[in-house]
Design a protein around this motif. Sequence first.
Motif, PDB file in Angstrom:
ATOM      1  N   ASP A   1      70.301   2.621  49.088  1.00 19.00           N
ATOM      2  CA  ASP A   1      69.352   2.240  48.053  1.00 19.00           C
ATOM      3  C   ASP A   1      67.932   2.629  48.467  1.00 19.00           C
ATOM      4  O   ASP A   1      67.493   2.343  49.592  1.00 19.00           O
ATOM      5  CB  ASP A   1      69.431   0.725  47.817  1.00 19.00           C
ATOM      6  CG  ASP A   1      68.463   0.252  46.760  1.00 19.00           C
ATOM      7  OD1 ASP A   1      68.591   0.695  45.608  1.00 19.00           O
ATOM      8  OD2 ASP A   1      67.562  -0.557  47.086  1.00 19.00           O
TER       9      ASP A   1
ATOM     10  N   THR B   1      73.372   0.113  42.358  1.00 16.55           N
ATOM     11  CA  THR B   1      73.622  -0.723  41.175  1.00 16.55           C
ATOM     12  C   THR B   1      75.097  -1.146  41.157  1.00 16.55           C
ATOM     13  O   THR B   1      75.884  -0.647  40.349  1.00 16.55           O
ATOM     14  CB  THR B   1      73.266   0.041  39.891  1.00 16.55           C
ATOM     15  OG1 THR B   1      73.885   1.344  39.935  1.00 16.55           O
ATOM     16  CG2 THR B   1      71.768   0.209  39.747  1.00 16.55           C
TER      17      THR B   1
ATOM     18  N   THR C   1      73.103  -8.677  37.902  1.00 18.51           N
ATOM     19  CA  THR C   1      71.915  -8.568  38.746  1.00 18.51           C
ATOM     20  C   THR C   1      71.385  -7.141  38.756  1.00 18.51           C
ATOM     21  O   THR C   1      70.176  -6.901  38.663  1.00 18.51           O
ATOM     22  CB  THR C   1      72.239  -9.022  40.178  1.00 18.51           C
ATOM     23  OG1 THR C   1      72.689 -10.384  40.162  1.00 18.51           O
ATOM     24  CG2 THR C   1      71.014  -8.920  41.074  1.00 18.51           C
ATOM     25  N   SER C   2      72.311  -6.173  38.849  1.00 23.37           N
ATOM     26  CA  SER C   2      71.913  -4.759  38.831  1.00 23.37           C
ATOM     27  C   SER C   2      71.302  -4.374  37.493  1.00 23.37           C
ATOM     28  O   SER C   2      70.330  -3.606  37.443  1.00 23.37           O
ATOM     29  CB  SER C   2      73.122  -3.870  39.114  1.00 23.37           C
ATOM     30  OG  SER C   2      73.677  -4.120  40.385  1.00 23.37           O
TER      31      SER C   2
ATOM     32  N   SER D   1      67.752  -5.566  37.403  1.00 24.65           N
ATOM     33  CA  SER D   1      66.849  -4.773  38.238  1.00 24.65           C
ATOM     34  C   SER D   1      66.513  -3.442  37.575  1.00 24.65           C
ATOM     35  O   SER D   1      65.373  -2.967  37.646  1.00 24.65           O
ATOM     36  CB  SER D   1      67.470  -4.539  39.615  1.00 24.65           C
ATOM     37  OG  SER D   1      68.602  -3.698  39.534  1.00 24.65           O
TER      38      SER D   1
ATOM     39  N   ASP E   1      64.176  -4.017  34.448  1.00 25.94           N
ATOM     40  CA  ASP E   1      62.807  -4.400  34.771  1.00 25.94           C
ATOM     41  C   ASP E   1      61.946  -3.216  35.214  1.00 25.94           C
ATOM     42  O   ASP E   1      60.740  -3.370  35.417  1.00 25.94           O
ATOM     43  CB  ASP E   1      62.804  -5.462  35.879  1.00 25.94           C
ATOM     44  CG  ASP E   1      63.280  -6.816  35.374  1.00 25.94           C
ATOM     45  OD1 ASP E   1      63.302  -7.014  34.149  1.00 25.94           O
ATOM     46  OD2 ASP E   1      63.653  -7.665  36.211  1.00 25.94           O
ATOM     47  N   ARG E   2      62.562  -2.047  35.387  1.00 27.15           N
ATOM     48  CA  ARG E   2      61.803  -0.871  35.785  1.00 27.15           C
ATOM     49  C   ARG E   2      60.952  -0.361  34.621  1.00 27.15           C
ATOM     50  O   ARG E   2      61.189  -0.704  33.461  1.00 27.15           O
ATOM     51  CB  ARG E   2      62.749   0.247  36.242  1.00 27.15           C
ATOM     52  CG  ARG E   2      63.561  -0.084  37.477  1.00 27.15           C
ATOM     53  CD  ARG E   2      64.511   1.047  37.818  1.00 27.15           C
ATOM     54  NE  ARG E   2      63.809   2.292  38.058  1.00 27.15           N
ATOM     55  CZ  ARG E   2      63.258   2.661  39.212  1.00 27.15           C
ATOM     56  NH1 ARG E   2      63.354   1.848  40.245  1.00 27.15           N
ATOM     57  NH2 ARG E   2      62.632   3.806  39.337  1.00 27.15           N
TER      58      ARG E   2
END
Length: 350
Positions: free
Chosen positions: A175, A191, A239-240, A243, A246-247
């Motif tokens: 990652d 992810t 969760t992935s 994330s 939110d980018r």
Amino acid sequence: MEITGTTQREAWLARLTPPVEQVREDLWSVPVPMPDNPLRYVTSYVFALAGGGLGLVDTGWDSDDAWTSLQAGLAAIGGDVADVRGVLVTHMHGDHNGLSARVRDASGAWVAMHPADAAIVRGMSETDVEQFIRDQTAFMVSLGADEETAASDAPTPERLAGLRKQAVPDRLLEDGELADFPGWSLRALHTPGHTPGHLCFAEERTGLFLSGDHVLPRISPNISAGQRLEEDPLRDYLTSLASVGDRDEPVEVLPAHEWRFRGLGLRTRELTGHHEHRLTELLDAIRAHPRSTPWELAGYLTWSRPWEQYANAMRMFAVTETDAHLRLLASRGLVVGSGGPVPTWTVAVR
């Protein structure tokens, strides 16, 4: 959500394979067919590298037809398999990594994958096929299938033979690391969910986002529980998704199936909503049918076709996806398993 791959979508609606397309300068999409699969094809992305040569993201299913299509796609952009310098594999499934070994043999290219999926591929290359089938059958029995049905749904030795031939990667990509594609800035994003080592790639120079199977424009990728009871793949997936969502909004999303689109944040929220709705539906099914197995509960849920039409791998994936949702409900304290060789499920007393 805006569809940007209009030619891809038109071909999909016409039940045709889309053409090779130039997505950006020095970047093309090449559809590679998948035999006997409703997804029809996987999209391999081809990058022209600074200093010469090509880089691939995903290669396609290991079949002669797929190999011919990949070669033809590279020829259409003026290239050849021998020009490939490196292969990035979003995840270890056969439609993404299947042709990587042939590409490497023909070109000397390196193959890169996340360590979690690399370990699975390495294990598959060394596994005893008959023992794997016995283990898979026992797992389905532990989810509530009878022995005969579990055995009939298990993968065949012929199918597993193809998985054993997959390329074991010679490079690992963690990652946040940059892929070795000269002239490009492809940042690997771990992810997990669809597989433990799924990777997306954010191309920082152009703002493109290669989403693999993590985010698709029309369908939700399969999220299945495995034989290790401590795994919680749906929690990992949600969760992935958060994330990724939110980018900063990418310029365009390049998925491995279906068509390109804009609106990554919206699509991640839709997928999260889909799974939360699914969790609610499953909880209602447990209330209506307490002490049911995952196998039984799968039959009470809404699927894309009547449950009676599900069989073999499709049924197996539906049951293991139901089990993944059960694990998340249990981790939230909403349901309780009975324990024992074939657990049954009831709503937790709160």
